[in-house]
Motif scaffolding. Structure first.
Motif, PDB file in Angstrom:
ATOM      1  N   MET A   1       0.839  -1.192   0.000  1.00  0.00           N
ATOM      2  CA  MET A   1       0.000   0.000   0.000  1.00  0.00           C
ATOM      3  C   MET A   1       0.877   1.246   0.000  1.00  0.00           C
ATOM      4  SD  MET A   1      -3.133  -1.220   0.218  1.00  0.00           S
ATOM      5  CE  MET A   1      -3.993   0.292   0.605  1.00  0.00           C
ATOM      6  N   GLU A   2       0.499   2.225  -0.785  1.00  0.00           N
ATOM      7  CA  GLU A   2       1.272   3.471  -0.830  1.00  0.00           C
ATOM      8  C   GLU A   2       0.384   4.603  -1.300  1.00  0.00           C
ATOM      9  OE1 GLU A   2       5.103   3.316  -2.735  1.00  0.00           O
ATOM     10  OE2 GLU A   2       4.900   5.375  -3.503  1.00  0.00           O
ATOM     11  N   TRP A   3       0.559   5.798  -0.673  1.00  0.00           N
ATOM     12  CA  TRP A   3      -0.089   7.011  -1.170  1.00  0.00           C
ATOM     13  C   TRP A   3       0.784   8.219  -0.875  1.00  0.00           C
ATOM     14  CZ3 TRP A   3      -0.626  10.117   3.002  1.00  0.00           C
ATOM     15  CH2 TRP A   3      -1.046   9.581   4.232  1.00  0.00           C
ATOM     16  N   ARG A   4       0.528   9.278  -1.636  1.00  0.00           N
ATOM     17  CA  ARG A   4       1.197  10.570  -1.420  1.00  0.00           C
ATOM     18  C   ARG A   4       0.146  11.630  -1.147  1.00  0.00           C
ATOM     19  NH1 ARG A   4       6.321  11.532  -2.868  1.00  0.00           N
ATOM     20  NH2 ARG A   4       5.834  13.647  -3.552  1.00  0.00           N
ATOM     21  N   ASP A   5       0.478  12.569  -0.261  1.00  0.00           N
ATOM     22  CA  ASP A   5      -0.500  13.585   0.121  1.00  0.00           C
ATOM     23  C   ASP A   5       0.236  14.758   0.753  1.00  0.00           C
ATOM     24  OD1 ASP A   5      -2.939  14.815   0.555  1.00  0.00           O
ATOM     25  OD2 ASP A   5      -3.793  13.171   1.730  1.00  0.00           O
ATOM     26  N   GLN A   6      -0.523  15.846   0.952  1.00  0.00           N
ATOM     27  CA  GLN A   6      -0.044  16.992   1.715  1.00  0.00           C
ATOM     28  C   GLN A   6      -0.559  16.852   3.140  1.00  0.00           C
ATOM     29  OE1 GLN A   6       2.000  19.458   0.214  1.00  0.00           O
ATOM     30  NE2 GLN A   6       1.958  17.879  -1.365  1.00  0.00           N
ATOM     31  N   GLY A   7       0.237  17.255   4.116  1.00  0.00           N
ATOM     32  CA  GLY A   7      -0.189  17.115   5.500  1.00  0.00           C
ATOM     33  C   GLY A   7       0.358  18.210   6.397  1.00  0.00           C
ATOM     34  N   ILE A   8      -0.297  18.393   7.537  1.00  0.00           N
ATOM     35  CA  ILE A   8       0.120  19.345   8.566  1.00  0.00           C
ATOM     36  C   ILE A   8       0.451  18.559   9.821  1.00  0.00           C
ATOM     37  CG2 ILE A   8      -0.606  21.265  10.031  1.00  0.00           C
ATOM     38  CD1 ILE A   8      -2.523  22.048   7.713  1.00  0.00           C
ATOM     39  N   VAL A   9       1.613  18.802  10.399  1.00  0.00           N
ATOM     40  CA  VAL A   9       2.039  18.080  11.597  1.00  0.00           C
ATOM     41  C   VAL A   9       1.163  18.463  12.782  1.00  0.00           C
ATOM     42  CG1 VAL A   9       3.928  17.645  13.212  1.00  0.00           C
ATOM     43  CG2 VAL A   9       4.416  17.983  10.770  1.00  0.00           C
ATOM     44  N   LEU A  10       0.608  17.445  13.438  1.00  0.00           N
ATOM     45  CA  LEU A  10      -0.166  17.659  14.669  1.00  0.00           C
ATOM     46  C   LEU A  10       0.658  17.331  15.907  1.00  0.00           C
ATOM     47  CD1 LEU A  10      -3.632  16.159  13.634  1.00  0.00           C
ATOM     48  CD2 LEU A  10      -2.825  18.519  13.417  1.00  0.00           C
ATOM     49  N   SER A  11       1.387  16.232  15.872  1.00  0.00           N
ATOM     50  CA  SER A  11       2.217  15.855  17.017  1.00  0.00           C
ATOM     51  C   SER A  11       3.296  14.873  16.572  1.00  0.00           C
ATOM     52  CB  SER A  11       1.367  15.219  18.122  1.00  0.00           C
ATOM     53  OG  SER A  11       0.894  13.943  17.729  1.00  0.00           O
ATOM     54  N   VAL A  12       4.308  14.756  17.412  1.00  0.00           N
ATOM     55  CA  VAL A  12       5.405  13.812  17.182  1.00  0.00           C
ATOM     56  C   VAL A  12       5.806  13.241  18.531  1.00  0.00           C
ATOM     57  CG1 VAL A  12       7.715  13.466  16.235  1.00  0.00           C
ATOM     58  CG2 VAL A  12       6.252  15.252  15.288  1.00  0.00           C
ATOM     59  N   ARG A  13       6.039  11.927  18.570  1.00  0.00           N
ATOM     60  CA  ARG A  13       6.558  11.337  19.802  1.00  0.00           C
ATOM     61  C   ARG A  13       7.677  10.362  19.466  1.00  0.00           C
ATOM     62  NH1 ARG A  13       1.511   8.412  19.434  1.00  0.00           N
ATOM     63  NH2 ARG A  13       1.849   6.144  19.360  1.00  0.00           N
ATOM     64  N   PRO A  14       8.671  10.270  20.352  1.00  0.00           N
ATOM     65  CA  PRO A  14       9.824   9.401  20.079  1.00  0.00           C
ATOM     66  C   PRO A  14       9.411   7.941  19.983  1.00  0.00           C
ATOM     67  CG  PRO A  14      10.260  10.909  21.908  1.00  0.00           C
ATOM     68  CD  PRO A  14       8.802  10.994  21.624  1.00  0.00           C
ATOM     69  N   HIS A  15      10.158   7.197  19.187  1.00  0.00           N
ATOM     70  CA  HIS A  15       9.946   5.754  19.064  1.00  0.00           C
ATOM     71  C   HIS A  15      11.326   5.114  18.951  1.00  0.00           C
ATOM     72  CE1 HIS A  15       7.763   2.066  18.113  1.00  0.00           C
ATOM     73  NE2 HIS A  15       8.696   1.825  17.193  1.00  0.00           N
ATOM     74  N   GLY A  16      11.715   4.417  19.991  1.00  0.00           N
ATOM     75  CA  GLY A  16      13.059   3.867  20.010  1.00  0.00           C
ATOM     76  C   GLY A  16      14.098   4.965  20.138  1.00  0.00           C
ATOM     77  N   GLU A  17      15.296   4.680  19.691  1.00  0.00           N
ATOM     78  CA  GLU A  17      16.390   5.637  19.843  1.00  0.00           C
ATOM     79  C   GLU A  17      16.461   6.645  18.705  1.00  0.00           C
ATOM     80  OE1 GLU A  17      20.079   3.676  20.422  1.00  0.00           O
ATOM     81  OE2 GLU A  17      19.447   2.661  22.276  1.00  0.00           O
ATOM     82  N   THR A  18      15.996   6.264  17.514  1.00  0.00           N
ATOM     83  CA  THR A  18      16.222   7.137  16.360  1.00  0.00           C
ATOM     84  C   THR A  18      14.965   7.513  15.591  1.00  0.00           C
ATOM     85  OG1 THR A  18      16.610   5.232  14.903  1.00  0.00           O
ATOM     86  CG2 THR A  18      18.526   6.159  16.040  1.00  0.00           C
ATOM     87  N   TRP A  58       3.252   7.653   2.332  1.00  0.00           N
ATOM     88  CA  TRP A  58       2.974   6.616   3.347  1.00  0.00           C
ATOM     89  C   TRP A  58       3.024   5.252   2.689  1.00  0.00           C
ATOM     90  CZ3 TRP A  58      -1.025   2.983   3.927  1.00  0.00           C
ATOM     91  CH2 TRP A  58      -1.124   2.377   5.189  1.00  0.00           C
ATOM     92  N   ARG A  59       3.693   4.319   3.351  1.00  0.00           N
ATOM     93  CA  ARG A  59       3.806   2.960   2.828  1.00  0.00           C
ATOM     94  C   ARG A  59       3.533   1.962   3.943  1.00  0.00           C
ATOM     95  NH1 ARG A  59       8.320   5.637   0.655  1.00  0.00           N
ATOM     96  NH2 ARG A  59       8.310   5.797  -1.627  1.00  0.00           N
ATOM     97  N   ALA A  60       2.834   0.887   3.590  1.00  0.00           N
ATOM     98  CA  ALA A  60       2.582  -0.204   4.524  1.00  0.00           C
ATOM     99  C   ALA A  60       2.245  -1.455   3.728  1.00  0.00           C
ATOM    100  CB  ALA A  60       1.440   0.138   5.469  1.00  0.00           C
ATOM    101  N   GLU A  64      -4.297  -1.633   7.313  1.00  0.00           N
ATOM    102  CA  GLU A  64      -4.505  -1.433   8.751  1.00  0.00           C
ATOM    103  C   GLU A  64      -3.205  -1.275   9.536  1.00  0.00           C
ATOM    104  OE1 GLU A  64      -5.081  -5.920   7.876  1.00  0.00           O
ATOM    105  OE2 GLU A  64      -5.546  -3.975   6.940  1.00  0.00           O
ATOM    106  N   HIS A  65      -2.069  -1.446   8.898  1.00  0.00           N
ATOM    107  CA  HIS A  65      -0.786  -1.285   9.582  1.00  0.00           C
ATOM    108  C   HIS A  65      -0.473   0.184   9.852  1.00  0.00           C
ATOM    109  CE1 HIS A  65       0.961  -5.444   8.201  1.00  0.00           C
ATOM    110  NE2 HIS A  65      -0.075  -5.543   9.013  1.00  0.00           N
ATOM    111  N   LEU A  66       0.389   0.410  10.848  1.00  0.00           N
ATOM    112  CA  LEU A  66       0.835   1.775  11.145  1.00  0.00           C
ATOM    113  C   LEU A  66       1.516   2.384   9.929  1.00  0.00           C
ATOM    114  CD1 LEU A  66       1.443   4.129  13.135  1.00  0.00           C
ATOM    115  CD2 LEU A  66       3.542   2.894  13.747  1.00  0.00           C
ATOM    116  N   GLY A  67       2.386   1.654   9.282  1.00  0.00           N
ATOM    117  CA  GLY A  67       3.068   2.150   8.090  1.00  0.00           C
ATOM    118  C   GLY A  67       4.201   3.109   8.410  1.00  0.00           C
ATOM    119  N   THR A  68       4.897   3.526   7.377  1.00  0.00           N
ATOM    120  CA  THR A  68       6.007   4.466   7.518  1.00  0.00           C
ATOM    121  C   THR A  68       5.760   5.692   6.646  1.00  0.00           C
ATOM    122  OG1 THR A  68       7.272   3.409   5.741  1.00  0.00           O
ATOM    123  CG2 THR A  68       7.657   2.619   7.998  1.00  0.00           C
TER     124      THR A  68
END
Length: 254
Positions: A1-18, A58-60, A64-68
């Motif tokens: 699955m893949e799509w491209r879009d425009q987006g506005i950042v709402l929030s960011v939280r750390p995941h792991g070290e990087t 976005w790719r997954a 239903e996956h979180l994706g990257t």
């Protein structure tokens, strides 16, 4: 699955070290989350700031996956507002409120209106009233729009100055005065006046109006309350009206 879009950042939280979990409001795919590999890096941190506009891929493997996410900066906003406490508070508030939208449900008009709001935030005479209107638009988009067209009690269309906290319908001055203490104020700028003509009191009344109905229809069903960022924005307005808060160049008398 893949799509491209425009987006506005709402929030960011750390995941792991990087890495980081990015939450965005997109034009065609609604509020969406995804993993950004390397999102905690020095290069990406300034990109993944609330209010920034991005081009996203976005790719997954499955829908239903979180994706990257792969993200490229289109416009940076948070940095420009760092020295404007009220505008920065407004930015964080609107991002927190948008975070309560249903996930992966497209609301393109709301996204477009958010772009307009964020673009207005460099003009202190305009953005506070635009923010109130955006919150009203959010309620409308989700099916909880207020009826400000005529008096709920008499059917009159003139001199509408109150809103019923129960029905969300406007009430005229004559019909509402005996019950003033139980009604919400209806700011004049929501009845067609220009945003730049809203006084600080008008904006404060508008923030109370939208807070009441967002709490009732958007947050309470999720067993949540208004975000702290939204509450802090109201506190800043109250402090300004008391004369000890940050300056805000809202037009008209306070």
């Amino acid at each position: 699955m893949e799509w491209r879009d425009q987006g506005i950042v709402l929030s960011v939280r750390p995941h792991g070290e990087t890495s980081a979990i990015l939450e965005v409001l997109t034009a065609e795919h609604g509020r969406h989350m995804g993993l950004v590999r390397g999102g905690a890096s020095r290069r990406m941190k300034p990109v993944l700031q609330p209010g920034n506009s991005l081009t996203l891929t976005w790719r997954a493997r499955l829908q239903e996956h979180l994706g990257t996410f792969t993200a490229d900066l289109v416009k940076s906003r948070a940095g420009m507002l760092m020295e404007e406490p009220m505008a920065l508070s407004g930015l964080l508030s609107v991002c927190a409120v948008a975070g309560a939208l249903p996930e992966r449900e497209a609301h393109t008009p709301l996204y477009e209106a958010l772009e307009i709001l964020l673009e207005s935030m460099e003009d202190a005479d305009i953005w506070p009233a635009v923010l109130v209107r955006w919150e009203l638009g959010l309620l409308q988009e989700l099916g909880y729009g207020l009826d400000l067209s005529r008096c709920a009690a008499t059917g009159e269309r003139d001199d509408l100055v109150f809103v019923s906290p129960k029905s969300g319908r406007a009430v005229s001055r004559g019909a509402g005065l005996p019950y003033k203490g139980k009604l919400l104020a209806l700011p004049g700028f929501l009845m067609g006046a220009q945003a730049g003509g809203a006084s600080a009191q008008d904006v404060a009344d508008g923030l109370k109006l939208t807070a009441h109905f967002m709490d009732r229809y958007l947050f309470a069903p999720q067993e949540r309350t208004l975000p702290d960022a939204r509450r802090r924005l109201v506190e800043l307005f109250e402090r300004r009206q008391a004369g000890d808060g940050p300056a805000l160049g809202v037009g008209g008398p306070a």
